[in-house]
Structure formats: structure tokens, C-alpha cells
Enzyme design. Structure first.
Site, PDB file in Angstrom:
ATOM      1  N   ARG A   1      -7.375  -0.533   0.587  1.00 25.09           N
ATOM      2  CA  ARG A   1      -8.048  -1.761  -0.144  1.00 25.09           C
ATOM      3  C   ARG A   1      -8.548  -1.782  -1.399  1.00 25.09           C
ATOM      4  NH1 ARG A   1     -12.447  -2.525   4.925  1.00 25.09           N
ATOM      5  NH2 ARG A   1     -10.472  -0.936   5.871  1.00 25.09           N
TER       6      ARG A   1
ATOM      7  N   ASP B   1       1.416   6.079   5.709  1.00 22.85           N
ATOM      8  CA  ASP B   1       0.368   5.576   5.329  1.00 22.85           C
ATOM      9  C   ASP B   1       1.631   4.502   4.043  1.00 22.85           C
ATOM     10  OD1 ASP B   1      -2.169   4.075   5.303  1.00 22.85           O
ATOM     11  OD2 ASP B   1      -3.163   5.091   4.434  1.00 22.85           O
TER      12      ASP B   1
ATOM     13  N   ASP C   1      -2.538   9.929   4.030  1.00 20.81           N
ATOM     14  CA  ASP C   1      -4.170   9.556   3.955  1.00 20.81           C
ATOM     15  C   ASP C   1      -5.279  10.574   4.785  1.00 20.81           C
ATOM     16  OD1 ASP C   1      -6.558   8.151   4.244  1.00 20.81           O
ATOM     17  OD2 ASP C   1      -5.885   6.713   5.662  1.00 20.81           O
TER      18      ASP C   1
ATOM     19  N   LYS D   1       1.014  -1.327   0.199  1.00 23.63           N
ATOM     20  CA  LYS D   1      -0.085   0.020   0.079  1.00 23.63           C
ATOM     21  C   LYS D   1       1.248   1.288  -0.002  1.00 23.63           C
ATOM     22  CE  LYS D   1      -3.164   2.317   3.087  1.00 23.63           C
ATOM     23  NZ  LYS D   1      -4.270   2.707   4.294  1.00 23.63           N
TER      24      LYS D   1
ATOM     25  N   GLU E   1      -9.338   3.403   2.225  1.00 24.71           N
ATOM     26  CA  GLU E   1      -8.938   3.645   0.410  1.00 24.71           C
ATOM     27  C   GLU E   1      -7.512   1.806   0.541  1.00 24.71           C
ATOM     28  OE1 GLU E   1      -7.833   4.815   3.420  1.00 24.71           O
ATOM     29  OE2 GLU E   1      -5.891   5.060   2.410  1.00 24.71           O
TER      30      GLU E   1
ATOM     31  N   LYS F   1     -10.538  12.587   8.442  1.00 17.05           N
ATOM     32  CA  LYS F   1     -10.134  12.010   9.733  1.00 17.05           C
ATOM     33  C   LYS F   1      -9.803  13.101  10.616  1.00 17.05           C
ATOM     34  CE  LYS F   1      -6.732   8.398   7.664  1.00 17.05           C
ATOM     35  NZ  LYS F   1      -7.619   6.957   8.583  1.00 17.05           N
TER      36      LYS F   1
ATOM     37  N   ASP G   1     -12.142   6.866   3.447  1.00 10.32           N
ATOM     38  CA  ASP G   1     -11.261   5.833   4.358  1.00 10.32           C
ATOM     39  C   ASP G   1     -10.898   4.910   4.222  1.00 10.32           C
ATOM     40  OD1 ASP G   1      -9.179   7.339   5.806  1.00 10.32           O
ATOM     41  OD2 ASP G   1     -10.121   7.301   7.870  1.00 10.32           O
TER      42      ASP G   1
HETATM   43  N1  BES Z   1      -3.867   3.907   6.527  1.00 11.47           N
HETATM   44  C1  BES Z   1      -5.258   3.953   7.663  1.00 11.47           C
HETATM   45  C2  BES Z   1      -5.349   3.118   9.472  1.00 11.47           C
HETATM   46  C3  BES Z   1      -4.631   3.419   9.760  1.00 11.47           C
HETATM   47  C4  BES Z   1      -4.843   3.666  11.295  1.00 11.47           C
HETATM   48  C5  BES Z   1      -3.170   3.144   9.828  1.00 11.47           C
HETATM   49  C6  BES Z   1      -4.209   4.169  12.174  1.00 11.47           C
HETATM   50  C7  BES Z   1      -2.259   3.633  10.665  1.00 11.47           C
HETATM   51  C8  BES Z   1      -2.846   3.778  11.855  1.00 11.47           C
HETATM   52  C9  BES Z   1      -6.626   3.072   6.408  1.00 11.47           C
HETATM   53  O1  BES Z   1      -6.754   3.780   5.614  1.00 11.47           O
HETATM   54  C10 BES Z   1      -7.885   4.020   6.845  1.00 11.47           C
HETATM   55  O2  BES Z   1      -8.167   4.951   7.790  1.00 11.47           O
HETATM   56  N2  BES Z   1      -8.761   2.984   7.876  1.00 11.47           N
HETATM   57  C11 BES Z   1      -9.892   2.819   8.497  1.00 11.47           C
HETATM   58  C12 BES Z   1     -11.038   2.120   8.012  1.00 11.47           C
HETATM   59  C13 BES Z   1     -12.556   2.431   8.349  1.00 11.47           C
HETATM   60  C14 BES Z   1     -12.924   3.707   7.615  1.00 11.47           C
HETATM   61  C15 BES Z   1     -13.417   0.880   7.416  1.00 11.47           C
HETATM   62  C16 BES Z   1      -9.856   3.206   9.640  1.00 11.47           C
HETATM   63  O3  BES Z   1      -8.976   1.586  10.052  1.00 11.47           O
HETATM   64  O4  BES Z   1     -10.465   3.211  10.469  1.00 11.47           O
HETATM   65 ZN    ZN Z   2      -4.740   4.546   4.588  1.00 12.05          ZN
HETATM   66 MN    MN Z   3      -7.955   5.449   5.365  1.00 12.48          MN
END
Ligand code: BES
Ligand code: ZN
Ligand code: MN
Length: 500
Positions: free
Chosen positions: A353, A290, A272, A267, A351, A279, A349
Site C-alpha cells: 500500500r 510479490d 518482500d 505492485k 509495504e 516475516k 510488512d
Molecule cells: N506481500 C504480502 C502479502 C502476501 C501474503 C502476498 C501471502 C502473497 C501471499 C504483503 O506485503 C504483506 O506482507 N501483507 C501483510 C499485511 C499486514 C502486515 C497488515 C499480511 O498480509 O500479513
Molecule cells: Zn508484500
Molecule cells: Mn509485506
């Protein structure tokens, strides 16, 4: 930093410091530690008797030799209990001693190889652990500090008493150096702020990695990404002005056997923000990292290119920012991945996947049959495992076991979570084939399963490094910041698959 392998007796060295060691519970030091004790008229055994030296893992006791040795300082490094000792301990102890001496203003020293004798490690294994521990432990990200490098260790001499073992020590040090430098490249990319570490910069680093090697590089730009039908990746990239890049590095180590392959997907979200589902301030703070999964697969190729294993390795990195720009993708949009599957955007968010879906399609379409993706995918993995282990998922138990085994053998802990088909109903969509989000529970699992929808017939494993990619304090071989996990696993996987 210079690492030299030298033959001789560490007690006779003339360096700013010499390093010997002690297992916990040992009262009569032997070997090099015994020789130093004798030269110091029993000071080491005295300190053991007083309880000032215990040999506990991570303990570093500094003794001044006051003219009794050519070196001014002696460090006795604790190795911990001998039954717990392994190559990980050796790496961590070398890292800890190096940082201990650096904070004391020492700029070079001589050390014995921890664990090569009573510790039970092979000579080359102990030497590799030493080089890795030193290079990884001393890493720091200080390029934006005006007073950078005020305290630094410039040279370490690894002292081997037995001349017959020198070649093996050299060999282990060289392997350790190549691996550790790859890890540090991944760390450097993860620590770099997002205004510098753009997709374009990642592609330039991929070019640096391939330059002077047999490996090939392909970089697709926005229009090529769209032309190939990567609508899922393109959808994420449409909210930013920063040009996205789809980066592919190939090591064709076994061109006559295309089935002997390994796909390393990472990834590459260089920032992000969350997109329109933006966020919180706190949630965004570390999102420059990220792209760590992408950094790790590019960095692993640096070592793989050097080791030249007999296997075809593909590193594939979809790199873009995830931003809420004027053209940004909306919640509720439907995008079509390269394999024709449609995805409804439940949350912009989620993104990672989306970009990995197209990376996986690309790998499968190019005949890659064994795949590992590496991604800072979910906050939920940190809730499940904390930073104790990287979460592992997959569609083939034998392949998952192979990946977990590679991780365990290099000390990058991995823990498998289930991918029961019953979780799949979580991400069904009313209007598209799937949605990019699940419900409240099991967020790391649904995230993994959504990526897995694009694995086709390949054997696929997914590593969620969201909680292991950064550390908030210096710990073992990892200085505060980006860890470079799981570069060492990926290199081990490629080389072990090649030799089997
Ligand atoms: N990059 C984030 C995940 C992340 C969170 C990495 C904290 C490192 C530290 C990912 O893109 C994300 O935002 N995931 C969301 C998914 C949700 C919207 C289904 C999450 O984990 O909240
Ligand atoms: Zn992310
Ligand atoms: Mn995200």
C-alpha cells in the site's frame, strides 16, 4: 511452439497424434469424431458403450489406430456437459490435452477446434481459446534445469474442415497467441527468483516490451523518486541496496482525447522479507512473486502495444525490494506521500500500500481518471476467498462493475468486497493523517482502503491477487507456479474500453 492452421479432414492427417472430442452423454459420435470412429471400425463407439469413454470434462482417452489411420494415436477429449461448455472449457481442454500428450513423449499433433460446432462458440473465439489453451497450458519454467525441454510439444496443427472459415481461425489464433505470450511473460517474471528479477531487470523488461512499438518508457531512479516527493515509496526502498525503479510505460492510443485513459498500476516488490517486521521463514518463501502485479501490468502492455487500441494507457510500477537493511524504515516512522498525506508505519510488512500510494498520486497528478491497481497485497484475501477468485475493491460501483465484467468475460474470476467508510477508523493514526495498518479483522479491506486514500477524484479499482497469483499444482490452463492472473483481464479491459 509452432501453431499452424490447416484445411482438411483431421482423420486423414499424418501426425504423431490426432485429437477429436466428445460431449458427455453422447453415444453416437458425429463430425470428426464420427469419421475417426468409422475409420477405426467403431472402436470409439465401442469404448463409449464399455464406459471407457464418457466425455467427462478433462477426460483424455488414448487409442492406437494400428494402421487404420495415418496417425498412430487418437485422443478423444471429453468436453463435459454441452450446457456447461464455454470458451473457458475450450481453453482448459486444449491445455489438458497438450499436457497429456507431452507426458507421453508426443512432440506434435493435429487437433480440431473444441467447441466450434455443437459447442456454440464463434469460430474466432474457439480459435483464440485454442491458442491460449495450448500456449498457457504448455508453459513451464525450466530455465534453471539442466535437462530442460526433454519432453516438449513443438508443433500443433489446428485442422479446420471448412475452407471458408480459415481466415477467421487464423485471426483468432493470432489474437490468442499475443494474449497468451503476454500472460507467459508475466508468469516468467513471477517465477524468476528475486536475485534475478530485480527492479533493474523489471525496467529492462519494460524496455523490451516498448522496443519497436509506439509506446514510451520512463524509468525513475532513487534520487528522482525522492525529488518527486514519493516519500512513501522511498521509505520502503531505503532498506535495500538494490536500486529501486519507478517504471512508467505509456500507450498514447488516443492523444487528442486525454480523458480517454486507463491507468494500470502494479505492485512491484521484487522480494518482500517484511522489512524490520520480518516475516517467518514459511511466510517469506514465495515472496519473490510479490512483484506479480507489476509484472502483469508490464506484460499486459505487450499485448496492448500489439493491438494498438484507441485509448491512452499508462502502466505504472513502483519496483523495489522490501528489506531490513541498515537504513531500513522503522515501525513508528512517518513518511509523506507525493500528495502531501502523511502515513505512520504501523508495520513495515504492509509495504504494498505504501508503494502504491505514490503510484496512485503520480497517476492522478498526470491526469489519469480511470485506474486499476493490481497487487499481491494481503494474506487476508486468501482467508476470505481462497484461490477461487481475485478480490476486487473500488470507489465507484460502475467502474468496479466494468472491471469485474472484463474479468468474467475472459474467465479470470473476480469477487467484490465492501469498502464501507466505517472501516476507515481502523487505520487512523494518533500522529499522522493515516497509518498503514488496520486492526485484526478485514485485513484485505483496510489494505484496499488505505490505497484508496490516494485515489483523489479518479475512479479506482484494486485487485488483490495475493491468493490467485500462484498455484501449487497444474490446474486447467495454469501450470504449477505463477499464473499471470489478471493479464487477460487487463488486456480485455483496455481493448473493450477502446471499442466502446
Ligand atoms: N506481500 C504480502 C502479502 C502476501 C501474503 C502476498 C501471502 C502473497 C501471499 C504483503 O506485503 C504483506 O506482507 N501483507 C501483510 C499485511 C499486514 C502486515 C497488515 C499480511 O498480509 O500479513
Ligand atoms: Zn508484500
Ligand atoms: Mn509485506
Amino acid at each position: 511452439m509452432q501453431i499452424d492452421v490447416v484445411n482438411g479432414d483431421v482423420a486423414k492427417r499424418e501426425d504423431p497424434a490426432i485429437v477429436v472430442n466428445l460431449f458427455e452423454g453422447v453415444t453416437q459420435p458425429a463430425g470428426a469424431t464420427g469419421a475417426v470412429d468409422d475409420a477405426l471400425d467403431g472402436a470409439v463407439s465401442d469404448l463409449i458403450e464399455q464406459g471407457d469413454i464418457t466425455g467427462k470434462k478433462g477426460e483424455n482417452v488414448l487409442i492406437y489406430s494400428l494402421g487404420k489411420l495415418k496417425s498412430k494415436r487418437v485422443v478423444v477429449a471429453g468436453l463435459g456437459k454441452s450446457e456447461d461448455f464455454d470458451a473457458n472449457s475450450a481453453r482448459e481442454i486444449h491445455a489438458g490435452v497438450a499436457r497429456f500428450l507431452r507426458t507421453r513423449g508426443v512432440n506434435g499433433y493435429a487437433t480440431i477446434l473444441h467447441g466450434a460446432g455443437v459447442g456454440g462458440l464463434d469460430t474466432s473465439e474457439a480459435a483464440q481459446a485454442a491458442a491460449e489453451g495450448l500456449i498457457l497450458g504448455l508453459y513451464s519454467f525450466d530455465k534453471y534445469k539442466s535437462n530442460a525441454g526433454a519432453e516438449s510439444i513443438d508443433a500443433v496443427n489446428i485442422v479446420e474442415f471448412d475452407a471458408k472459415k480459415l481466415a477467421e481461425v487464423e485471426c483468432g489464433v493470432e489474437r490468442g497467441r499475443a494474449i497468451a505470450e503476454a500472460v507467459n511473460l508475466a508468469r516468467e517474471m513471477g517465477n524468476e527468483p528475486a536475485n534475478y528479477m530485480t527492479p533493474t531487470r523489471m525496467a529492462e523488461i519494460a524496455l523490451d516490451v516498448t522496443r519497436g512499438t509506439e509506446m514510451s518508457l520512463t524509468v525513475l531512479d532513487r534520487s528522482e523518486i525522492e525529488q518527486l516527493g514519493m516519500g512513501s515509496f522511498a521509505g520502503v526502498a531505503q532498506g535495500t541496496e538494490e536500486p529501486p525503479k519507478f517504471i512508467v510505460i505509456r500507450h498514447d492510443g488516443d492523444p487528442d482525447n486525454p480523458d480517454n485513459n486507463l491507468g494500470l498500476l502494479g505492485k512491484g516488490i521484487t522480494f518482500d522479507s517484511g522489512g524490520l517486521d520480518i516475516k517467518s521463514a514459511a511466510g517469506m518463501l514465495t515472496m519473490k512473486s510479490d512483484m506479480s502485479g507489476g509484472a502483469c501490468v508490464i506484460a499486459a502492455m505487450k499485448a496492448i502495444g500489439a493491438f494498438n487500441p484507441k485509448i491512452n494507457v499508462w502502466a505504472i510500477v513502483p519496483a523495489t525490494e522490501n528489506m531490513p537493511g541498515r537504513r531500513a524504515q522503522r515501525p513508528g516512522d512517518v513518511v509523506t506521500a507525493m500528495n502531501g498525506k502523511t502515513i505512520e508505519i504501523g508495520n513495515t510488512d504492509a509495504e504494498g500500500r505504501l508503494v502504491l500510494a505514490d503510484a496512485l498520486c503520480y497517476a492522478v497528478e498526470n491526469g489519469v481518471t480511470r485506474i486499476v491497481d493490481v497487487a499481491t497485497l494481503t494474506g487476508a484475501i486468501g482467508v476470505a476467498l481462497g484461490d477461487g477468485a481475485t478480490g476486487v475493491f473500488g470507489n465507484d460501483q460502475g467502474w468496479v462493475d466494468t472491471v469485474v465484467e472484463a474479468g468474467n468475460s475472459v474467465g479470470e474470476r473476480m469477487w467484490q468486497l465492501p469498502t464501507y467508510a466505517s472501516y476507515k477508523s481502523e487505520y487512523s493514526s494518533d500522529i499522522a493523517d493515516i497509518r498503514n495498518t488496520g486492526g485484526r479483522g478485514a485485513g484485505a479491506i483496510t489494505g484496499a482502503l488505505i490505497i484508496g486514500e490516494f485515489a483523489g477524484d479518479s475512479r479506482w479499482a484494486h485487485l488483490d491477487i495475493a491468493a490467485t497469483t500462484r498455484t501449487t499444482s497444474d490446474r486447467g490452463i495454469n501450470p504449477k507456479g505463477s499464473t499471470g492472473v489478471p493479464v487477460r483481464t487487463l488486456v480485455e479491459l483496455a481493448t473493450s474500453l477502446a471499442s466502446n
